[in-house]
Each structure stands twice: as C-alpha cells, then as structure tokens.
Design a protein around this motif. Structure first.
Motif, PDB file in Angstrom:
ATOM      1  N   GLY A 202      89.753 -47.155 -72.099  1.00  0.00           N
ATOM      2  CA  GLY A 202      91.077 -47.467 -72.613  1.00  0.00           C
ATOM      3  C   GLY A 202      91.683 -48.664 -71.921  1.00  0.00           C
ATOM      4  O   GLY A 202      91.029 -49.377 -71.150  1.00  0.00           O
ATOM      5  N   HIS A 208      91.551 -42.655 -72.636  1.00  0.00           N
ATOM      6  CA  HIS A 208      91.029 -41.589 -73.496  1.00  0.00           C
ATOM      7  C   HIS A 208      89.748 -41.054 -72.870  1.00  0.00           C
ATOM      8  O   HIS A 208      88.858 -41.829 -72.487  1.00  0.00           O
ATOM      9  CB  HIS A 208      90.745 -42.109 -74.897  1.00  0.00           C
ATOM     10  CG  HIS A 208      90.175 -41.068 -75.810  1.00  0.00           C
ATOM     11  ND1 HIS A 208      90.956 -40.100 -76.403  1.00  0.00           N
ATOM     12  CD2 HIS A 208      88.886 -40.826 -76.207  1.00  0.00           C
ATOM     13  CE1 HIS A 208      90.185 -39.309 -77.138  1.00  0.00           C
ATOM     14  NE2 HIS A 208      88.931 -39.727 -77.038  1.00  0.00           N
ATOM     15  N   ASP A 225      93.737 -37.354 -73.942  1.00  0.00           N
ATOM     16  CA  ASP A 225      94.390 -38.623 -73.622  1.00  0.00           C
ATOM     17  C   ASP A 225      95.176 -38.452 -72.338  1.00  0.00           C
ATOM     18  O   ASP A 225      95.742 -37.379 -72.069  1.00  0.00           O
ATOM     19  CB  ASP A 225      95.323 -39.057 -74.754  1.00  0.00           C
ATOM     20  CG  ASP A 225      94.557 -39.427 -76.015  1.00  0.00           C
ATOM     21  OD1 ASP A 225      93.584 -40.200 -75.892  1.00  0.00           O
ATOM     22  OD2 ASP A 225      94.915 -38.939 -77.107  1.00  0.00           O
TER      23      ASP A 225
END
Length: 268
Positions: A202, A208, A225
């Motif tokens: 990410g 993520h 997340d």
C-alpha cells in the motif's frame, strides 16, 4: 583511512569529512541508541568534545565507510517504535554513509542469532539496503531479504519501501503444530501443521494485508486494511516489525478464528 578523505576534510571548511576505505573488526560489542533528536550513538562518537560556537546552520560531519567486514559482534539496538533487540552477528559485510542529506546502510550479508524476543528470536541470513533522508519530506528507501527461522518457525521475508510505497511478503514454511503452540502456551490448540503466505502492500499511511494459511487439511484466507499512526512509518521500524511481528500476528489471527467465542482481553 582514506587519504582523499583526509584531504577533503582539510579543505572543507567547518564541515568535517571522515572517509574510511576499509574497516575490519574481529569482535565487537555495539550499542546503537537513538537519542531524543533521532541521532545514533555512532554519529555522536565523531562529534568534537570541545565546545563549539553556536552555528545552527553548520552541517554535521560526513562519515563514509566503503567496506565493512565484521567477524563477530553483539549488538544492542534501541530506537523509537522498535523493541530493544540483542543479537549476535557474524560474517557481516557492507558499507555505511552518513551525510547532510541521508544515512545509507548497505548490508551485503550477515548471519543473525538473536535472543530474548518472546520465543521468536530470529536465526538466519539478512541482506538489505536502507536509506534514511535527513529531511522529513525525503524519500525513505528500503530493500531487504531475510531467510531463516523465528523461533522454530521457518520464514522467508522480503520488504521493499520507496518513499510511501510499501511491499512486504512473508512465507512461513511447513511448521509443526508444537512449534506454533509454544508461542501461545495453553491458548492455541492447534493439532495440524501450519503453512502461510502473507503480504502487506500500500501507500503509507494506508496498508492492505492478505493472508493465506493451511492448517492441517483446512485452509484460511484473510484480508484486512490498516492505517499506520503518524510517526510510526520509519523504514527501519517497519522492517523490524515485519520480520519479527508478522508471524505472531498470523498466529494471533488463527487463534481468533479458532476461538470465536472467547472474549477475554487477552483474546481481543
């Protein structure tokens, strides 16, 4: 000592340039402690002991070590956002540079045997490069590979960071259930062997994570997340967390899946 480095120091005005072409250490006991200003003891060792006139804009010394060979070393590390780490290093080769713009560390290879990390002490081989800019808005650079074990868990982990872009991959090889149970004694009743593949990617501060795990004859897939709090995205801190805490995080996730009705604070 590099003769050219000495010459540059003589003609560089108030800025000191320390150049070492090759540094060989047979045995060392090293303490790397980060102070409240974010500087490490290695850099402070080269600072003058004599009182200096106040010059807020005066740069610190440039330190360059072109080739480092350390046969054996015991390292105690303490820095912000990273747990204290005691490790025995052997056969380390690499280079080091600290300038007004960045601190760069290149580890061509080092064997690690650490101790006291909650039953997950790493033993293996690490290669990597780390670049930490002086300016807060500079791009951090990280590229590292670890192959070895965390406790009794075989792990191959890679970590890459280019500015705010992060990619980390960890493969946990076939691990006996007893080795996993030893991490959380009395809390995780695994009976089958475990294998897992985990990725974190990410753009900071948003990451993520994905996990694929085999437990005995069963399979588990997870996705999540996460947002990294401001100030906790230091490249070296992320590397240490990935290498040391990803496997127990995986185990913790498996624990929650296998014990969904348990609501104690420890389980949470």
């Amino acid at each position: 000592i590099s003769p050219w480095g000495v010459v540059r120091s003589l003609f560089s005005g108030p800025k000191m340039v320390i150049g070492i072409s090759e540094l060989t250490v047979r045995k060392a006991d090293v303490r790397l402690i980060e102070d409240e200003n974010g500087e490490f003891s290695l850099v402070r060792a080269f600072e003058s002991r004599e009182p200096q006139p106040e010059e807020p804009s005066a740069p610190g010394p440039d330190i360059r070590i072109d080739e480092i060979v350390i046969d054996q070393a015991h390292v105690h590390l303490a820095m912000s956002a990273v747990p204290r780490l005691d490790a025995d290093l052997s056969a380390l080769t690499g280079s080091f540079a600290s300038t007004a713009s960045s601190t760069d560390v290149d580890i061509a290879g080092v064997d690690i045997a650490s101790e006291g990390i909650d039953g997950l002490s790493p033993t293996g081989h690490l290669t990597g490069r780390l670049g930490i800019p002086v300016e807060e808005d500079g791009k951090q650079q990280l590229d590292a590979v670890y192959r070895g074990t965390l406790g009794e868990i075989p792990v191959v982990a890679t970590a890459k960071m280019d500015g705010d872009e992060v990619l980390a991959i960890a493969d946990i090889g076939n691990t006996k259930a007893a080795a996993v149970r030893a991490i959380m004694p009395g809390q995780l009743n695994l009976q089958g062997d475990v294998r897992a593949h985990a990725e974190v990617r990410g753009t900071l501060p948003n990451l993520h994570a994905s996990l694929e795990a085999d437990i005995g004859e069963g399979e588990i897939e997870l996705e999540a997340d996460a947002r990294i709090p401001q100030g906790d995205s230091d490249a070296f801190a992320l590397l240490v967390h990935i290498l040391l805490w990803l496997p127990p995080t995986v185990i913790g996730g498996l624990y929650l899946l296998l014990n969904p009705t348990r609501t104690s604070p420890e389980a949470q």
